[in-house]
Enzyme design. Structure first.
Site, PDB file in Angstrom:
ATOM      1  N   GLU A  13       0.803  -1.219   0.000  1.00  0.00           N
ATOM      2  CA  GLU A  13       0.000   0.000   0.000  1.00  0.00           C
ATOM      3  C   GLU A  13       0.840   1.274   0.000  1.00  0.00           C
ATOM      4  O   GLU A  13       0.755   2.101   0.927  1.00  0.00           O
ATOM      5  CB  GLU A  13      -0.961  -0.004   1.199  1.00  0.00           C
ATOM      6  CG  GLU A  13      -1.966  -1.142   1.160  1.00  0.00           C
ATOM      7  CD  GLU A  13      -3.007  -1.054   2.275  1.00  0.00           C
ATOM      8  OE1 GLU A  13      -2.899  -0.140   3.134  1.00  0.00           O
ATOM      9  OE2 GLU A  13      -3.923  -1.878   2.290  1.00  0.00           O
ATOM     10  N   GLU A  55      -5.187  -8.584   1.008  1.00  0.00           N
ATOM     11  CA  GLU A  55      -5.842  -8.205   2.263  1.00  0.00           C
ATOM     12  C   GLU A  55      -7.327  -8.028   1.993  1.00  0.00           C
ATOM     13  O   GLU A  55      -7.713  -7.384   1.021  1.00  0.00           O
ATOM     14  CB  GLU A  55      -5.306  -6.887   2.844  1.00  0.00           C
ATOM     15  CG  GLU A  55      -3.955  -6.965   3.491  1.00  0.00           C
ATOM     16  CD  GLU A  55      -3.560  -5.642   4.145  1.00  0.00           C
ATOM     17  OE1 GLU A  55      -4.465  -4.856   4.535  1.00  0.00           O
ATOM     18  OE2 GLU A  55      -2.352  -5.381   4.247  1.00  0.00           O
TER      19      GLU A  55
END
Length: 474
Positions: free
Chosen positions: A176, A378
């Site tokens: 991320e 995720e």
């Protein structure tokens, strides 16, 4: 965890492809603890969490879920779950405390023990090199807005691959980078807490460069069979209406939220509209000749982290943007885009539950990046879990969240999206960044006062899914 009863009359109707990778995921700073042991030095999150008001209740990751000392217990939990893979991150300041120079072998030894324990349990280790824990000394030298940080990251990647590459065959460079760049350097709600939109755009480019340089280092160090990937939290965007203004709001956020990474990595280019949108912030002169070629080195898969969709609309002059941050994490969109709440039920994070957003992302990538294997690295939800008087933790809302999102993944696969695996976030309740210990994402409950682990109903449900290779709908 009790064994799944094989006589249970559950009819599996949604089977996933043979060889599908079923896993869970964690991050070093959120679970390890041992923040000052065996040579580890402070990361930006150690520093940030000590600034009054930055993290709820003044929580820090000093102890977290004490995974560093409870490694065997946590590997046993993974084995009982029956997962095929486990995605973990390596703490940069545990391996290379100053971000420069030789490794600390005691730090690497922890990851050697982790990897060996996973392999002994017949679980494939999936290593992420960066999950936001930049050594503080590198931040003091300028952090990710400085080009040298990308070069230091490539050195760290090489060191870690040399130590673990004989046993770890799946590597992720960054987790991320959008959050690390724009929440860390633009809105300041994440470490290091800076509010400089120009610095955030430089950081985003240097994250891309770090990925490219690290990919090169990994290819030069690892066996040929090793896989290299990148994980992005791509935004699943929806316009409030089909008006031209609202569609342009989607375009603007897509540029700085998604294509700022997708275009350089997969197409070797900067989005022209991004450059135009941010012209008042930066001239992009930090992009040097050869950078985009380095960034676009081929990778073996793309990881997608998804929790909820984002609804946007064009802002009218003087209209509030709808962001809660005092400073915006969206350079080039300030005063132009409104963020609105999506309808539907909410998690404890106040995030909308909408599995269609995951399907939309996966099928978008199917079309835009044909032939690129995808991994959901995720996906999960926080709820207000607690142990009842019997000691059990019932979390039916999380089970339904996971059921809906796995159904969306199955649907995307059926429609041609090359999804190869699913990693549930998270194995353990943990330090949830600026929320401290107030939000619980784990399928294993952690009593942070005693470090007692309690398997939640969602973990038992997920074990059944993994064991059956699909969803039971009967």
């Amino acid at each position: 965890m009790t064994a799944v009863d094989a006589r249970s009359p559950v009819a599996t109707e949604l089977r996933f492809p043979r060889g599908f990778r079923w896993g869970t995921a964690t991050a070093a700073y959120q679970i390890e603890g041992a923040a000052a042991e065996d040579g580890r030095t402070p990361s930006i999150w150690d520093t940030f969490s000590r600034v009054p008001g930055r993290v709820r209740n003044g929580d820090t990751g000093d102890i977290a879920a004490d995974h560093y000392h409870r490694l065997d217990e946590d590997i046993a939990l993974l084995k009982e779950l029956g997962v095929t893979d486990y995605r973990f991150s390596v703490a940069w300041p545990r391996v290379q405390p100053t971000g420069r120079g030789p490794a600390v072998q005691r730090g690497l030894d922890f990851y050697r023990r982790l990897v060996d324990g996973l392999l002994a349990a017949d679980i494939t280790p999936v290593a992420t090199l960066y999950h936001w824990d930049l050594p503080q000394e590198l931040e003091d030298a300028g952090g990710w807005p400085q080009r040298e940080t990308a070069q230091r990251f490539a050195e760290y990647a090489r060191i870690t691959a040399e130590a673990l590459g004989d046993r770890v065959t799946t590597w992720t460079t960054l987790n991320e980078p959008w959050c690390a760049a724009f929440l860390g350097y633009a809105s300041g709600v994440h470490a290091p807490g800076r509010t400089d939109p120009a610095a955030a755009l430089r950081a985003a480019h240097h994250f891309n460069l770090a990925h490219g340089l690290a990919t090169r280092a990994l290819r030069e160090t690892l066996p040929a069979k090793a896989e290299v990937s990148l994980t992005l939290n791509l935004h699943s965007l929806r316009p409030l209406t089909d008006s031209a203004a609202d569609l342009d709001a989607v375009r603007r956020i897509d540029a700085v939220g998604n294509r700022i990474f997708l275009d350089p990595v997969f197409h070797g280019r900067l989005p022209e509209d991004l450059v135009e949108d941010t012209a008042s912030v930066t001239d992009w002169s930090f992009v040097r000749d050869g950078d985009l070629e380095t960034i676009s080195a081929p990778i073996d898969s793309l990881g997608i982290n998804y929790y909820s969709p984002t609804v946007v609309a064009a802002a009218s002059p003087g209209e509030p943007a709808g962001d809660t941050e005092e400073a915006s994490p969206w350079p080039g969109a300030e005063g132009r885009v409104r963020f609105l709440p999506a309808p539907g039920p909410r998690t404890a994070m106040d995030w909308p539950v909408d599995a269609d957003g995951l399907y939309e992302l996966l099928t978008r990538l199917r079309d835009e990046l044909p032939g690129t294997p995808l991994m959901v690295t995720e996906n999960g939800a926080a709820y207000d879990d607690y142990a009842d008087p019997s000691g059990a933790v019932h979390d039916p809302e999380r089970v339904e969240y996971l059921r809906g999102h796995l159904t969306a993944v199955h649907r995307a696969i059926g429609d041609g999206a090359p999804v190869r695996g699913y990693f549930l976030w998270s194995l353990l309740d943990n330090f949830e960044w600026a929320y401290g210990y107030s939000k619980r994402f784990g399928i294993v409950h952690v009593d942070f006062a005693t470090q007692r682990r309690t398997v939640k109903d969602s973990a038992r449900w997920y074990a059944e899914v993994v064991g059956r290779g699909g969803l039971g709908l009967g």
